[in-house]
Scaffold this motif. Structure first.
Motif, PDB file in Angstrom:
ATOM      1  N   GLN A  11       0.933  -1.139  -0.125  1.00 48.82           N
ATOM      2  CA  GLN A  11       0.042  -0.087   0.025  1.00 48.82           C
ATOM      3  C   GLN A  11       0.881   1.160   0.011  1.00 48.82           C
ATOM      4  O   GLN A  11       0.598   2.278  -0.747  1.00 48.82           O
ATOM      5  CB  GLN A  11      -1.044  -0.060   1.509  1.00 48.82           C
ATOM      6  CG  GLN A  11      -1.967  -1.058   1.207  1.00 48.82           C
ATOM      7  CD  GLN A  11      -2.915  -1.176   2.627  1.00 48.82           C
ATOM      8  OE1 GLN A  11      -2.334  -0.812   3.648  1.00 48.82           O
ATOM      9  NE2 GLN A  11      -3.997  -1.678   2.345  1.00 48.82           N
ATOM     10  N   GLU A  12       1.817   1.163   0.742  1.00 46.90           N
ATOM     11  CA  GLU A  12       2.843   2.522   0.975  1.00 46.90           C
ATOM     12  C   GLU A  12       3.437   2.457  -0.255  1.00 46.90           C
ATOM     13  O   GLU A  12       3.683   3.754  -0.886  1.00 46.90           O
ATOM     14  CB  GLU A  12       3.716   2.447   2.113  1.00 46.90           C
ATOM     15  CG  GLU A  12       3.042   2.470   3.532  1.00 46.90           C
ATOM     16  CD  GLU A  12       3.906   2.125   4.881  1.00 46.90           C
ATOM     17  OE1 GLU A  12       5.094   1.857   4.460  1.00 46.90           O
ATOM     18  OE2 GLU A  12       3.216   2.121   5.799  1.00 46.90           O
ATOM     19  N   ARG A  50       1.055   3.781  -3.270  1.00 45.24           N
ATOM     20  CA  ARG A  50       0.751   5.105  -3.142  1.00 45.24           C
ATOM     21  C   ARG A  50       2.000   6.171  -3.628  1.00 45.24           C
ATOM     22  O   ARG A  50       1.611   7.084  -4.339  1.00 45.24           O
ATOM     23  CB  ARG A  50       0.243   5.502  -1.655  1.00 45.24           C
ATOM     24  CG  ARG A  50      -1.123   5.229  -1.267  1.00 45.24           C
ATOM     25  CD  ARG A  50      -1.527   5.675  -0.076  1.00 45.24           C
ATOM     26  NE  ARG A  50      -0.780   5.533   1.105  1.00 45.24           N
ATOM     27  CZ  ARG A  50      -0.877   4.469   2.021  1.00 45.24           C
ATOM     28  NH1 ARG A  50      -1.962   3.753   1.790  1.00 45.24           N
ATOM     29  NH2 ARG A  50      -0.237   4.177   2.941  1.00 45.24           N
ATOM     30  N   TYR A  51       3.061   5.740  -3.115  1.00 48.05           N
ATOM     31  CA  TYR A  51       4.006   6.633  -3.577  1.00 48.05           C
ATOM     32  C   TYR A  51       4.486   6.786  -4.958  1.00 48.05           C
ATOM     33  O   TYR A  51       4.549   7.426  -5.816  1.00 48.05           O
ATOM     34  CB  TYR A  51       5.598   6.156  -2.680  1.00 48.05           C
ATOM     35  CG  TYR A  51       6.824   7.016  -3.500  1.00 48.05           C
ATOM     36  CD1 TYR A  51       7.185   7.826  -2.820  1.00 48.05           C
ATOM     37  CD2 TYR A  51       7.534   6.361  -4.351  1.00 48.05           C
ATOM     38  CE1 TYR A  51       8.562   8.485  -3.209  1.00 48.05           C
ATOM     39  CE2 TYR A  51       8.403   6.985  -4.816  1.00 48.05           C
ATOM     40  CZ  TYR A  51       8.961   8.093  -4.130  1.00 48.05           C
ATOM     41  OH  TYR A  51      10.247   8.610  -4.791  1.00 48.05           O
ATOM     42  N   VAL A  91       2.233   5.767  -7.391  1.00 48.51           N
ATOM     43  CA  VAL A  91       1.159   6.696  -8.250  1.00 48.51           C
ATOM     44  C   VAL A  91       1.216   8.007  -8.149  1.00 48.51           C
ATOM     45  O   VAL A  91       1.082   8.780  -9.059  1.00 48.51           O
ATOM     46  CB  VAL A  91      -0.136   6.020  -7.619  1.00 48.51           C
ATOM     47  CG1 VAL A  91      -1.336   6.684  -8.233  1.00 48.51           C
ATOM     48  CG2 VAL A  91      -0.159   4.438  -8.232  1.00 48.51           C
ATOM     49  N   ASP A  92       1.500   8.671  -6.893  1.00 47.53           N
ATOM     50  CA  ASP A  92       1.798   9.954  -6.579  1.00 47.53           C
ATOM     51  C   ASP A  92       2.771  10.481  -7.480  1.00 47.53           C
ATOM     52  O   ASP A  92       2.798  11.403  -8.029  1.00 47.53           O
ATOM     53  CB  ASP A  92       1.862  10.246  -5.156  1.00 47.53           C
ATOM     54  CG  ASP A  92       0.604   9.944  -4.205  1.00 47.53           C
ATOM     55  OD1 ASP A  92      -0.466   9.898  -4.783  1.00 47.53           O
ATOM     56  OD2 ASP A  92       0.838  10.008  -3.042  1.00 47.53           O
ATOM     57  N   GLU A 119       1.948  10.784 -10.955  1.00 49.23           N
ATOM     58  CA  GLU A 119       0.762  11.797 -11.197  1.00 49.23           C
ATOM     59  C   GLU A 119       1.444  13.182 -11.603  1.00 49.23           C
ATOM     60  O   GLU A 119       0.900  13.973 -12.287  1.00 49.23           O
ATOM     61  CB  GLU A 119      -0.341  11.883 -10.058  1.00 49.23           C
ATOM     62  CG  GLU A 119      -1.453  10.758 -10.141  1.00 49.23           C
ATOM     63  CD  GLU A 119      -2.358  11.049 -11.284  1.00 49.23           C
ATOM     64  OE1 GLU A 119      -2.299  11.915 -12.070  1.00 49.23           O
ATOM     65  OE2 GLU A 119      -2.959   9.910 -11.713  1.00 49.23           O
ATOM     66  N   ASN A 174      -5.075   3.508 -11.635  1.00 51.45           N
ATOM     67  CA  ASN A 174      -4.150   3.388 -10.636  1.00 51.45           C
ATOM     68  C   ASN A 174      -3.797   2.372  -9.870  1.00 51.45           C
ATOM     69  O   ASN A 174      -2.785   1.962  -9.499  1.00 51.45           O
ATOM     70  CB  ASN A 174      -4.782   4.662  -9.534  1.00 51.45           C
ATOM     71  CG  ASN A 174      -4.696   5.984 -10.152  1.00 51.45           C
ATOM     72  OD1 ASN A 174      -4.175   6.341 -10.959  1.00 51.45           O
ATOM     73  ND2 ASN A 174      -5.225   6.812  -9.342  1.00 51.45           N
ATOM     74  N   GLU A 175      -4.716   1.397  -9.683  1.00 47.38           N
ATOM     75  CA  GLU A 175      -4.381  -0.036  -9.001  1.00 47.38           C
ATOM     76  C   GLU A 175      -3.597  -0.864  -9.876  1.00 47.38           C
ATOM     77  O   GLU A 175      -2.508  -1.461  -9.381  1.00 47.38           O
ATOM     78  CB  GLU A 175      -5.580  -0.702  -8.711  1.00 47.38           C
ATOM     79  CG  GLU A 175      -5.483  -2.122  -8.052  1.00 47.38           C
ATOM     80  CD  GLU A 175      -6.661  -2.691  -8.035  1.00 47.38           C
ATOM     81  OE1 GLU A 175      -6.688  -3.999  -7.237  1.00 47.38           O
ATOM     82  OE2 GLU A 175      -7.715  -2.480  -8.431  1.00 47.38           O
ATOM     83  N   ALA A 206      -0.016   0.735  -9.795  1.00 47.74           N
ATOM     84  CA  ALA A 206       0.814   0.438  -8.439  1.00 47.74           C
ATOM     85  C   ALA A 206       1.097  -1.058  -8.730  1.00 47.74           C
ATOM     86  O   ALA A 206       2.537  -1.316  -8.415  1.00 47.74           O
ATOM     87  CB  ALA A 206      -0.344   0.679  -7.357  1.00 47.74           C
TER      88      ALA A 206
END
Length: 399
Positions: free
Chosen positions: A190-191, A194-195, A197-198, A201, A227-228, A231
């Motif tokens: 998860q961490e 998120r990193y 994908v951010d 973006e 996004n999923e 990741a």
């Protein structure tokens, strides 16, 4: 000892330094060897090849009759998916990585890989003792994959903890309580997701020359990752892009220091290095096992393997099968017809293999001239816990 304990013994950390006698025992026990936990273990070359190419064999852990709770809810990366979903995601991941859409990306990395290698070598020049893993074999591929993906240098250190948790969760072995390990892996995924994908973006509409930018700025809606998916795909690329290469380089140094005549030969004949890397992928591979699950009852080599059963393919055993390779326990950098399982086989053949080969050839080519007076501080060295992705955790060398 009974053959139905072979997977447990192979997975036992005490046998991590040398599992090869157990692989020989596995091959002698038969093509299909049922284990005490109900799984099946395969260690012969031609049987492994046949099952890796059998469309009735699933890579998806959700195909198992008995699944861990996390496997009920977490979609696997495309490495563990079946066609057509595997083909769709693999094709999309390949577009910014290699042929036919990006044919020059990996080859263009040669200069930067050589530059990173020289910097690491230079930093070690005046040290009497080094750890090949921490000082060289780990930083090289993690730096390369971060540059390839577009991760800022100041963030590279974030990935070690994440990748260690994810690699630990991918291990293969007899049934055990993996609850805490699975929780740590889910948190890391998860961490890390998120990193990435951010970071991607931030490049939307402002493309740069890296793979995250290529993913997020794909113009064709039919080829855009959610996004999923972004990741999951980028996490997989990070794990596959450095973890196995760390083991390949470290196993290579360990093998050559144990075999000074071959080390001297490669020093005198550097043109043999590409073939030596292929032989290392056979002789001391970074990946030892893969799991497959039958989608139907399968009759193979006189045994019936039930639908939904875990089947562990001991790739490293197959690559040392004397029915396929002449003198398989001998390291021979001139070995002909070396179709090993170092990068797997079939539709899940590792598509990062070209990058791993370049990194290993560059790394070993740079290290070999400095190993003439080197000696191992500890043999065998301490190994990682993981039986599937096998390699030393540290490799202290005195120069």
């Amino acid at each position: 000892m009974p053959s139905d304990t072979l997977l447990a013994r192979i997975s036992d950390y005490v046998n991590r330094p040398n599992p090869y006698p157990l692989y020989a025992e596995l091959r002698a026990a038969g093509p299909v060897v049922r284990q005490a936990d109900g799984s099946y273990l395969i260690g012969t070359y031609h049987d492994i090849a046949a099952l890796l190419h059998d469309p009735r064999m699933s890579a998806d852990p959700r195909s198992r009759s008995a699944r861990a709770p996390s496997e009920e809810t977490v979609k696997p990366p495309f490495l563990r998916l079946d066609d057509p979903e595997h083909h769709r995601l693999r094709t999309m991941a390949m577009r910014p990585f290699g042929p036919p859409h990006s044919p020059g990306r990996i080859d263009a990395m040669r200069g930067e890989i050589a530059h990173i290698t020289r910097e690491l070598i230079e930093a070690l020049r005046d040290r009497e003792q080094i750890d090949v893993v921490d000082d060289f074999a780990y930083p090289l591929p993690i730096t390369v994959i971060c540059r390839l993906m577009g991760v800022p240098r100041e963030d590279e250190s974030l990935f070690q903890g994440w990748t260690e948790a994810l690699v630990a969760s991918a291990d293969i072995g007899p049934e055990e309580d993996t609850t805490e390990r699975d929780k740590a892996a889910i948190k890391a995924r998860q961490e890390m997701g998120r990193y990435l994908v951010d970071l991607a973006e931030q490049r939307r509409g402002r493309p740069t020359d890296d793979m995250l930018s290529a993913f997020i700025n794909e113009p064709d809606p039919a080829l855009q990752l959610s996004n999923e998916e972004l990741a999951d795909t980028t996490i997989l690329l990070f794990i596959a892009g450095h973890e196995t290469t760390v083991n390949l380089i470290t196993n290579g140094v360990l093998t050559l220091l144990r075999q000074p005549r071959q080390l001297d030969r490669l020093r005198r004949e550097p043109d043999l290095l590409p073939r030596a890397v292929e032989e290392l992928l056979r002789y001391e591979p970074p990946v030892h096992m893969r799991e497959r699950i039958p989608l139907v009852d399968i009759d193979h080599a006189g045994a019936t393997i039930p639908k939904g059963t875990s089947v562990v393919l001991a790739l490293a055993s197959g690559s040392r099968d004397p029915k396929r390779f002449h003198e398989p326990d001998r390291f021979d950098p001139t070995r002909p017809d070396n179709e090993h399982f170092g990068f797997g086989s079939g539709i899940h053949l590792c598509y990062g293999a070209p990058l791993a080969r370049i990194e290993a050839e560059t790394a070993l080519g740079a290290l070999i001239p400095h190993l003439s007076t080197a000696r191992l501080v500890q043999d065998p060295p301490p190994y990682r816990q993981n039986a599937m992705l096998r390699g030393p955790r540290h490799l202290p060398v005195h120069r």
